[in-house]
Motif scaffolding. Structure first.
Motif, short mmCIF file in Angstrom:
data_model
loop_
_atom_site.label_atom_id
_atom_site.label_comp_id
_atom_site.label_asym_id
_atom_site.label_seq_id
_atom_site.Cartn_x
_atom_site.Cartn_y
_atom_site.Cartn_z
N ALA A 114 4.22 -4.47 2.18
CA ALA A 114 4.35 -2.99 1.82
C ALA A 114 3.20 -2.40 1.06
N ALA A 115 2.90 -2.92 0.09
CA ALA A 115 1.96 -2.50 -1.24
C ALA A 115 0.72 -2.30 -0.86
N SER A 116 0.17 -3.12 -0.01
CA SER A 116 -1.10 -2.99 0.57
C SER A 116 -0.90 -2.36 2.00
N GLY A 117 -0.34 -2.81 2.78
CA GLY A 117 0.02 -2.14 4.17
C GLY A 117 -0.08 -0.75 4.02
N TYR A 118 1.09 -0.05 3.15
CA TYR A 118 1.20 1.12 3.10
C TYR A 118 0.54 2.07 2.08
N GLY A 119 -0.35 1.39 1.44
CA GLY A 119 -1.45 1.90 0.67
C GLY A 119 -0.96 2.17 -0.77
N ASP A 199 6.86 10.85 -8.09
CA ASP A 199 5.98 10.13 -7.00
C ASP A 199 6.00 8.57 -7.08
N LEU A 200 6.04 8.14 -8.48
CA LEU A 200 6.16 6.75 -8.68
C LEU A 200 7.45 6.06 -8.20
N TYR A 201 8.31 6.92 -8.67
CA TYR A 201 9.66 6.44 -8.04
C TYR A 201 9.81 6.33 -6.60
N LEU A 202 9.15 7.26 -5.97
CA LEU A 202 9.39 7.35 -4.40
C LEU A 202 8.51 5.99 -3.88
N SER A 203 7.56 5.62 -4.55
CA SER A 203 6.89 4.81 -4.21
C SER A 203 7.28 3.21 -4.37
N ALA A 204 8.25 3.04 -5.54
CA ALA A 204 9.18 1.97 -5.96
C ALA A 204 10.04 1.99 -4.65
#
Length: 397
Positions: A114-119, A199-204
């Motif tokens: 997910a970290a790379s695949g979703y940017g 935004d950070l929380y959403l990414s996490a």
């Protein structure tokens, strides 16, 4: 204890199964000794069964545990950012930033998925921060009081790379390694910090749900559905069912090699980009976490992330021996020379980074940085050798 028992029983069950197959062969007048090809196949079955258990433990205790902690800590950080009025609150937010930052740096040993695949990696962790663009935007917009301006800032944060994430928040709340004076923060900067934290929380949340699936926190699953960001993949299921239909990993050993590759990738980045870019003079602006003076800690946590990936999970980053159901424990049994070389080189790299002169942003030409680079290159070489022992057909990084 239950996990260790499960591991032992699975190994015994597969071994018993292979013995039973040989006995049936005797009844059918098959040769008493299996041919080399059938012998190899049986060994592969045993190996794959053991590695499947290891891969399950890795997903559960390294990836999911780390991403869940990241989401928890980012949620706490968001709550702090939304109520930022006193110096004490700002100092607490700076401390919490370092906590969440450590979670992320530990996770960089498994940026695949997910970290790379979703940017997500470039979105939340690109540096240097776009300071000039930020100052220009803040000079002509008032997001704290104007709803339209707020939407512009939030959209910019959601769609950019070097205007958001850890380093955007770092730039606003730190100066020269210390929390800023709360009286120096404008209302617009406070709004920006809160929006970046959201935004950070959403990414996490995306990271946790993409690997944990339905086992992730229900409110995080619901939040992603509301934001239309529900992950399309179940990386945890795919990794733990490697070799089965629907998995992008062709076999259990292919997934286990991915564990090593994830470590090799971040080791190379720390050595050749994070440290060497400034140390060699190639790009002295390419310094991670310069305002918080957190660079060396970032490097150290990246390599501790490799340790937890190899040793069996988040709880092992300070361990002296690997956990029972870890890839390193398996390699110590199968390839003791190469595995012990990795262990020694890993500890040497951690010690070399820990000896770097701090803060890196003021000492990036110090000889200790070169020593750390050399130690990381040695670790890279040792891991590559172990990878070839685990799977002779694996491609070299």
């Amino acid at each position: 204890m239950k996990k260790m028992f499960k591991y032992a029983m699975m190994f015994m069950a597969v071994t018993t199964l292979s013995m039973g197959v040989t006995a049936c062969g005797d009844d059918d007048d098959s040769p008493a000794n299996p041919t080399p090809s059938s012998q190899t196949k049986t060994e592969e079955q045993i190996r794959d069964s053991i590695l499947t258990v290891i891969n399950n433990e890795y997903v559960d205790k390294a990836i999911i545990t780390t991403y869940k902690k990241l989401a928890d800590d980012c949620e706490t950080m968001l709550g702090m950012a939304e109520d930022l009025t006193t110096q004490q609150q700002l100092e607490a937010l700076c401390d919490q930033w370092k906590v969440a930052r450590q979670d992320w740096e530990l996770s960089e040993a498994f940026l695949f998925g997910a970290a790379s695949g979703y940017g997500i990696d470039p979105h939340i962790d690109t540096w240097p921060f776009a300071e000039a663009s930020f100052l220009t935007l803040m000079s002509r917009l008032n997001p704290a009081t104007d709803e339209a301006d707020a939407e512009v800032v939030e959209h910019t944060i959601a769609t950019s790379q070097n205007f958001t994430g850890f380093h955007a928040m770092e730039y606003v709340i730190f100066r020269k390694g210390q929390p800023r004076n709360i009286s120096d923060l404008t209302d617009n900067e406070k709004f920006f910090v809160s929006a970046v934290a959201a935004d950070l929380y959403l990414s996490a949340c995306r990271l946790e749900v993409a690997w944990a699936g339905s086992a992730a926190k229900a409110e995080r699953i619901a939040l992603l559905e509301e934001e239309e960001l529900t992950p399309e993949d179940d990386f945890g299921r795919e990794f733990t069912t490697a070799g089965q239909r629907g998995s992008r990993w062709a076999s259990p050993v292919d997934a286990s090699v991915q564990i090593i590759d994830g470590c090799i990738d971040i080791i190379g980045e720390v050595a050749d980009s994070k440290i060497a870019s400034a140390y060699t003079g190639d790009d002295v602006t390419y310094i991670e976490s310069p305002h918080a003076y957190n660079s060396v800690q970032d490097f150290y946590d990246n390599i501790r992330g490799c340790k937890q990936a190899l040793y069996g999970g988040l709880s092992t980053i300070s361990a002296t021996t690997p956990a029972q159901n870890s890839l390193m424990a398996y390699c110590l049994q199968k390839y003791p020379t190469e595995a012990n070389d990795v262990i020694a080189s890993l500890e040497n790299a951690l010690n070399a980074i820990n000896q770097m002169k701090r803060p890196f942003v003021l000492n990036y030409t110090d000889a200790t940085a070169g020593t750390a680079i050399d130690a990381l290159h040695d670790l890279d070489d040792k891991l590559s050798t172990l990878k070839q022992k685990l799977d002779p057909n694996a491609e070299q990084e």
